[in-house]
Design an enzyme around this catalytic site. Structure first.
Site, PDB file in Angstrom:
ATOM      1  N   SER A 141       0.866  -1.172   0.000  1.00  0.00           N
ATOM      2  CA  SER A 141       0.000   0.000   0.000  1.00  0.00           C
ATOM      3  C   SER A 141       0.903   1.223   0.000  1.00  0.00           C
ATOM      4  O   SER A 141       2.105   1.118   0.331  1.00  0.00           O
ATOM      5  CB  SER A 141      -0.870  -0.010   1.258  1.00  0.00           C
ATOM      6  OG  SER A 141      -1.491   1.238   1.488  1.00  0.00           O
ATOM      7  N   TYR A 154      -2.317  -1.400  10.445  1.00  0.00           N
ATOM      8  CA  TYR A 154      -2.241  -1.567   8.997  1.00  0.00           C
ATOM      9  C   TYR A 154      -0.940  -0.972   8.462  1.00  0.00           C
ATOM     10  O   TYR A 154      -0.230  -1.592   7.661  1.00  0.00           O
ATOM     11  CB  TYR A 154      -3.452  -0.903   8.354  1.00  0.00           C
ATOM     12  CG  TYR A 154      -3.587  -1.093   6.860  1.00  0.00           C
ATOM     13  CD1 TYR A 154      -4.199  -2.226   6.337  1.00  0.00           C
ATOM     14  CD2 TYR A 154      -3.134  -0.114   5.977  1.00  0.00           C
ATOM     15  CE1 TYR A 154      -4.345  -2.391   4.962  1.00  0.00           C
ATOM     16  CE2 TYR A 154      -3.277  -0.265   4.604  1.00  0.00           C
ATOM     17  CZ  TYR A 154      -3.886  -1.408   4.106  1.00  0.00           C
ATOM     18  OH  TYR A 154      -4.022  -1.558   2.740  1.00  0.00           O
TER      19      TYR A 154
END
Length: 259
Positions: A141, A154
């Site tokens: 990401s 995350y």
């Protein structure tokens, strides 16, 4: 076709980015093992690929379960004889400020992303080393490279996956294995759709303000990255012909992050 007769494993492929990549790989000639926590979802994707003229099997796989990962990889190797490409894509999200974040939620996110990526990597490398090479890919990401509020587990997990990718690139080189990590910006998947109201509640904003003022604020054009954008990059990285491209984070984010 760029992936003709290659055998690929994609985890978390029952929906979203994983499904888009599985379908694109199949269109490019790969034989695709569609792995997902929910076997029914994996079966639906595999059936859709076969109906479109591709070659796919479904695997029920909890990437945090060591035995399930080992058995899943063994099954696909029995079926097709080899493993050429593995993409550790399975992931979850949790929204909370750090001072209210429970250890259980922290651990759950890291376990799926980071422990799951390790287990898939280890099982895949054993096959790739035996076959003389392969491609190990990770779904990272922009949060592999920078942080955002409310997403500490995350962010930590995605940073860790970047480190794992680089370690694989170093260790795998002598065995003919390349490793890269795809780093998308926001893509309107079910995971992101769930984040919009969660962040709106936490930040006291409307959902539209979250989309425009938080998620897409730093893009060059105010646009979401698409499933097709990410899937095309995944094909390119799997098909790249040499170790000139290994150990790299490749960002696809409409300019949100530039490196």
């Amino acid at each position: 076709m760029r992936l003709d007769n290659k055998v690929a494993l994609i985890t978390g492929a029952g929906q979203g980015i994983g499904r888009a990549i599985a379908e694109h790989y199949a269109r490019e000639g790969a034989r695709v093992a569609v792995a997902d926590l929910e076997l029914g979802r994996a079966e639906q994707v595999a059936l859709a690929i076969v109906a479109a003229g591709g070659n796919a099997i479904a695997l029920g796989m909890d990437v945090t379960d060591e035995q399930a990962v080992e058995q899943g990889v063994a099954r696909l190797v029995r079926h097709w004889g080899r493993l050429d490409i593995a993409l550790a894509n399975a992931g979850i999200q949790h929204i909370d400020p750090l001072h209210r974040l429970s250890y259980a939620d922290w651990s759950r996110v890291l376990k799926v992303h980071l422990d799951g990526a390790f287990l898939v990597t280890r099982a895949a490398l054993q096959q790739m080393y035996a076959n003389g090479g392969g491609t190990m890919l990770y779904m990272g990401s922009v949060h592999s490279l920078e942080a955002s509020p409310l997403k500490a587990p995350y962010v930590a997990a995605k940073h860790g996956m970047l480190g794992l990718c680089r370690a694989v690139a170093k260790e795998g080189a002598e065995h003919g294995v390349r490793s890269n990590i795809i780093c998308p910006g926001f893509v309107r998947t079910p995971l992101v759709e769930r984040q919009i109201p969660e962040q709106a509640r936490e930040l006291g904003l409307s959902e539209e303000e979250v989309v425009r003022g938080v998620m897409l604020k730093n893009t060059v054009d105010g646009e979401f990255t698409t499933l097709e954008d990410v899937a095309e990059l995944a094909v390119h990285l799997a098909a790249f012909p040499s170790a000139a491209l290994t150990g790299q984070s490749v960002v696809v984010s409409h300019g949100w992050h530039m490196q």
